[in-house]
Design a protein around this motif. Structure first.
Motif, PDB file in Angstrom:
ATOM      1  N   ALA A 267       0.812  -1.173   0.045  1.00 13.84           N
ATOM      2  CA  ALA A 267       0.101  -0.056  -0.162  1.00 13.84           C
ATOM      3  C   ALA A 267       0.905   1.079  -0.136  1.00 13.84           C
ATOM      4  CB  ALA A 267      -0.895   0.082   1.393  1.00 13.84           C
ATOM      5  N   GLU A 268       2.044   1.316   0.571  1.00 14.89           N
ATOM      6  CA  GLU A 268       2.955   2.368   0.771  1.00 14.89           C
ATOM      7  C   GLU A 268       3.390   2.556  -0.619  1.00 14.89           C
ATOM      8  OE1 GLU A 268       4.432   1.808   5.542  1.00 14.89           O
ATOM      9  OE2 GLU A 268       5.577   1.238   3.905  1.00 14.89           O
ATOM     10  N   ARG A 269       3.769   1.668  -1.415  1.00 16.93           N
ATOM     11  CA  ARG A 269       4.370   1.955  -2.688  1.00 16.93           C
ATOM     12  C   ARG A 269       2.992   2.086  -4.072  1.00 16.93           C
ATOM     13  NH1 ARG A 269       6.909  -0.372   1.140  1.00 16.93           N
ATOM     14  NH2 ARG A 269       9.369  -0.320   1.005  1.00 16.93           N
ATOM     15  N   GLY A 270       1.960   2.080  -3.395  1.00 15.35           N
ATOM     16  CA  GLY A 270       0.824   2.096  -4.779  1.00 15.35           C
ATOM     17  C   GLY A 270       1.049   0.793  -5.433  1.00 15.35           C
ATOM     18  N   ALA A 271       1.224  -0.481  -4.986  1.00 19.06           N
ATOM     19  CA  ALA A 271       1.530  -1.401  -5.780  1.00 19.06           C
ATOM     20  C   ALA A 271       0.371  -2.438  -5.379  1.00 19.06           C
ATOM     21  CB  ALA A 271       3.100  -2.302  -5.345  1.00 19.06           C
ATOM     22  N   THR A 272       0.390  -3.564  -6.279  1.00 22.39           N
ATOM     23  CA  THR A 272      -0.587  -4.695  -5.882  1.00 22.39           C
ATOM     24  C   THR A 272       0.050  -6.240  -6.140  1.00 22.39           C
ATOM     25  OG1 THR A 272      -1.383  -4.805  -8.332  1.00 22.39           O
ATOM     26  CG2 THR A 272      -2.748  -3.673  -6.356  1.00 22.39           C
ATOM     27  N   VAL A 273      -0.281  -7.263  -5.600  1.00 19.00           N
ATOM     28  CA  VAL A 273       0.175  -8.773  -6.096  1.00 19.00           C
ATOM     29  C   VAL A 273      -0.966  -9.463  -6.313  1.00 19.00           C
ATOM     30  CG1 VAL A 273       0.132  -9.267  -3.602  1.00 19.00           C
ATOM     31  CG2 VAL A 273       1.824 -10.409  -5.254  1.00 19.00           C
ATOM     32  N   MET A 335       4.882 -18.921 -14.248  1.00 20.98           N
ATOM     33  CA  MET A 335       3.727 -18.918 -13.507  1.00 20.98           C
ATOM     34  C   MET A 335       3.403 -17.432 -12.818  1.00 20.98           C
ATOM     35  SD  MET A 335       3.555 -22.668 -11.590  1.00 20.98           S
ATOM     36  CE  MET A 335       1.913 -22.122 -10.422  1.00 20.98           C
ATOM     37  N   ALA A 336       4.616 -17.071 -12.390  1.00 20.64           N
ATOM     38  CA  ALA A 336       4.538 -15.523 -11.512  1.00 20.64           C
ATOM     39  C   ALA A 336       4.314 -14.628 -12.592  1.00 20.64           C
ATOM     40  CB  ALA A 336       5.967 -15.386 -10.928  1.00 20.64           C
ATOM     41  N   ALA A 337       5.023 -14.588 -13.825  1.00 21.56           N
ATOM     42  CA  ALA A 337       4.574 -13.597 -14.708  1.00 21.56           C
ATOM     43  C   ALA A 337       3.231 -13.758 -15.325  1.00 21.56           C
ATOM     44  CB  ALA A 337       5.705 -13.764 -16.074  1.00 21.56           C
ATOM     45  N   GLY A 338       2.748 -14.907 -15.440  1.00 24.24           N
ATOM     46  CA  GLY A 338       1.469 -15.404 -16.102  1.00 24.24           C
ATOM     47  C   GLY A 338       0.423 -14.534 -14.947  1.00 24.24           C
ATOM     48  N   ALA A 339       0.625 -14.703 -13.798  1.00 23.46           N
ATOM     49  CA  ALA A 339      -0.435 -14.230 -12.749  1.00 23.46           C
ATOM     50  C   ALA A 339      -0.388 -12.755 -12.770  1.00 23.46           C
ATOM     51  CB  ALA A 339       0.028 -14.719 -11.418  1.00 23.46           C
ATOM     52  N   ARG A 340       0.856 -12.027 -12.789  1.00 24.34           N
ATOM     53  CA  ARG A 340       0.950 -10.772 -13.141  1.00 24.34           C
ATOM     54  C   ARG A 340       0.349 -10.040 -14.166  1.00 24.34           C
ATOM     55  NH1 ARG A 340       6.557  -9.008 -14.763  1.00 24.34           N
ATOM     56  NH2 ARG A 340       5.816  -9.865 -16.584  1.00 24.34           N
ATOM     57  N   ASP A 341       0.349 -10.750 -15.271  1.00 26.50           N
ATOM     58  CA  ASP A 341      -0.156 -10.101 -16.527  1.00 26.50           C
ATOM     59  C   ASP A 341      -1.657 -10.402 -16.567  1.00 26.50           C
ATOM     60  OD1 ASP A 341       2.417  -9.397 -17.053  1.00 26.50           O
ATOM     61  OD2 ASP A 341       2.806 -11.038 -18.590  1.00 26.50           O
ATOM     62  N   ALA A 342      -1.881 -11.698 -16.301  1.00 22.32           N
ATOM     63  CA  ALA A 342      -3.355 -12.027 -16.403  1.00 22.32           C
ATOM     64  C   ALA A 342      -4.338 -11.232 -15.376  1.00 22.32           C
ATOM     65  CB  ALA A 342      -3.601 -13.407 -15.838  1.00 22.32           C
ATOM     66  N   LEU A 343      -3.851 -10.513 -14.145  1.00 19.53           N
ATOM     67  CA  LEU A 343      -4.377  -9.884 -13.256  1.00 19.53           C
ATOM     68  C   LEU A 343      -4.055  -8.337 -13.149  1.00 19.53           C
ATOM     69  CD1 LEU A 343      -4.770 -12.731 -10.528  1.00 19.53           C
ATOM     70  CD2 LEU A 343      -6.763 -11.935 -12.034  1.00 19.53           C
ATOM     71  N   ASP A 344      -3.294  -8.055 -14.165  1.00 18.60           N
ATOM     72  CA  ASP A 344      -2.803  -6.691 -14.137  1.00 18.60           C
ATOM     73  C   ASP A 344      -2.327  -6.198 -12.776  1.00 18.60           C
ATOM     74  OD1 ASP A 344      -2.322  -4.325 -15.665  1.00 18.60           O
ATOM     75  OD2 ASP A 344      -4.102  -3.475 -15.268  1.00 18.60           O
ATOM     76  N   ALA A 345      -1.243  -6.634 -12.273  1.00 23.32           N
ATOM     77  CA  ALA A 345      -0.715  -6.452 -10.962  1.00 23.32           C
ATOM     78  C   ALA A 345       0.539  -6.037 -11.160  1.00 23.32           C
ATOM     79  CB  ALA A 345      -0.891  -7.698 -10.179  1.00 23.32           C
TER      80      ALA A 345
END
Length: 433
Positions: A267-273, A335-345
């Motif tokens: 939250a402090e970085r305005g980021a999501t996972v 898998m990590a890259a796929g999750a990041r891209d699929a869910l726009d995180a």
């Protein structure tokens, strides 16, 4: 009495001995008493047997200043604590008219018929003090016996806690000469309990400082207790030394869980996972959604347990899966890259491995790969070294829970800019790009 009042706990019930019910009352009481500067010296569980309860109470009073019992105060004939206390005191059980009236009123308000057996809860050892139960039916009891005082509380947790806080703790605080006590719990991750204790030997040697180690899967809580004059200031010194000796493996204090720390950093970085889970089956996602407001930092998760799901939902290359199987560092990275891209995180966090009880694709039980994909070209895969204790479903559960912790710790370290290699012997970096 000594400087610290000694208290023993006695929990009563066959269901506790047989494992049908977890003894949460003793755990809560231990923490509560310690927080009030009282020393719990022993905790015993006994079944619903009159002679056994009598012997346990009298034996405990031979060692402690006070005994707290829970359970055995209900209306049925296997509720024997009040009978045991009367026998230990050498007195009869007598009907308390005020308790009987309250019971009748309570049943009438509920629109139920009073069963004669329920009136057993109005019977008290002659001379005992009734401890009012504002949360339920069965009252608590205070009975003075040779050697000390017995506080008998109901086994129903919220009723026990209510009487304890309203009636018992204030009296115990007055009876015991409370020393000045200061206490703090620090939370660590990724270091074995024995390693933590070894590093903190010099803190253990400090005057009036006690350390307690509370291990959990891939984590150790350290409770620091300081007694005597100036306890608060000396606690601050001890905590500072612990942090200095352990470094970044200390991630929080008190009830600050690892998932909360990760949420705060995101939250402090305005980021999501976003998560992609194989062997953990959604446990990381459950951990990251345990606190209110989780959606600010958690973008969602995919449970791609089957190999085909990894290809179809996450875009893991089919030839990679065919050549190496599902448990491989390159698969974790994809898998990590796929999750990041699929869910726009901002970050994708993925786990794949062998939880057991059987090996998979030639990989032994306990083989784990955790992938993290971040902004730009950031791609990290670690392979935690997990112990494989015992056999069967116990191993599987431990491995899955440890994997969750190691995954969250990897993300914490990346968010803080810490070296992911500097994780003690509990994990190693398999690959970093």
């Amino acid at each position: 009495m000594g400087d610290v009042m000694r208290v023993e706990l006695l929990t009563v019930g066959d269901e506790l001995l047989l494992g049908d019910t977890v003894n949460g009352n003793a755990a809560w009481l231990g923490r509560r008493l310690a927080d009030h500067g009282l020393e719990v010296t022993r905790s015993v569980v006994v079944g619903d047997h009159l002679d056994v309860i009598i012997e346990a109470v009298t034996s405990a009073l031979g060692r402690a200043d006070a005994v707290i019992t829970t359970g055995g105060l209900g209306p049925t004939y296997d509720d024997l604590t009040r009978d045991a206390l009367a026998a230990a005191a050498g007195v009869a059980l007598v009907r308390d008219p005020d308790l009987e009236r309250r019971l009748r009123d309570r049943v009438a308000r509920a629109g139920r018929e009073l069963r004669p057996m329920a009136l057993r809860m109005a019977d008290v050892p002659e001379g005992a003090k009734v401890l009012r139960n504002s949360a339920g039916s069965a009252p608590g009891l205070r009975v003075e016996l040779p050697g000390g005082i017995v506080y008998a509380l109901p086994g129903v947790p919220h009723e026990m806690r209510t009487i304890m806080d309203e009636a018992v703790l204030p009296e115990l605080a007055d009876l015991g000469a409370r020393p000045v006590v200061a206490r703090r719990t620090l939370r660590t991750v990724g270091m074995w309990e024995s390693d933590v204790a070894t590093r903190l030997a010099e803190v253990e040697a400090m005057d009036d400082v006690r350390l307690a180690y509370l291990p959990e899967p891939a984590q150790v809580k350290i409770r620091i207790t300081v007694t005597g004059p100036g306890a608060a200031a000396r606690l601050a010194d001890a905590e500072a030394r612990v942090r200095d000796l352990l470094g970044p493996v200390v991630y929080g204090t008190g009830n600050e869980s690892l998932d909360r720390v990760v949420h705060r950093l995101l939250a402090e970085r305005g980021a999501t996972v976003a998560t992609a889970e194989s062997l953990t089956g959604g446990l990381i996602g459950a951990e990251l959604t345990a606190m209110p407001g989780s959606s600010v930092a958690f973008g969602g998760g995919l449970v791609t347990y089957a190999t085909e799901a990894k290809e179809r939902l996450l875009g893991v290359p089919a030839d990679l899966l065919a050549e190496h199987g599902a448990v491989h560092p390159d698969v974790a990275a994809a898998m990590a890259a796929g999750a990041r891209d699929a869910l726009d995180a901002t970050y994708g966090l993925a786990v794949t491995g062998v939880a057991g009880p059987d090996p998979q694709d030639g990989r032994p039980v306990g083989t784990i790969f955790i992938g993290l994909a971040g902004p730009g070209e950031l791609s990290i895969v670690i392979a935690p070294r997990l112990p494989v204790p015992g056999t069967g479903i116990e191993v599987r559960d431990v491995i899955r829970r440890m994997t969750v912790v190691h995954a969250l710790e990897l993300l914490r370290r990346v968010l803080l800019g810490l070296d992911v290699d500097d994780r003690s012997d509990a994990a190693q970096t398999d690959r970093e790009v």
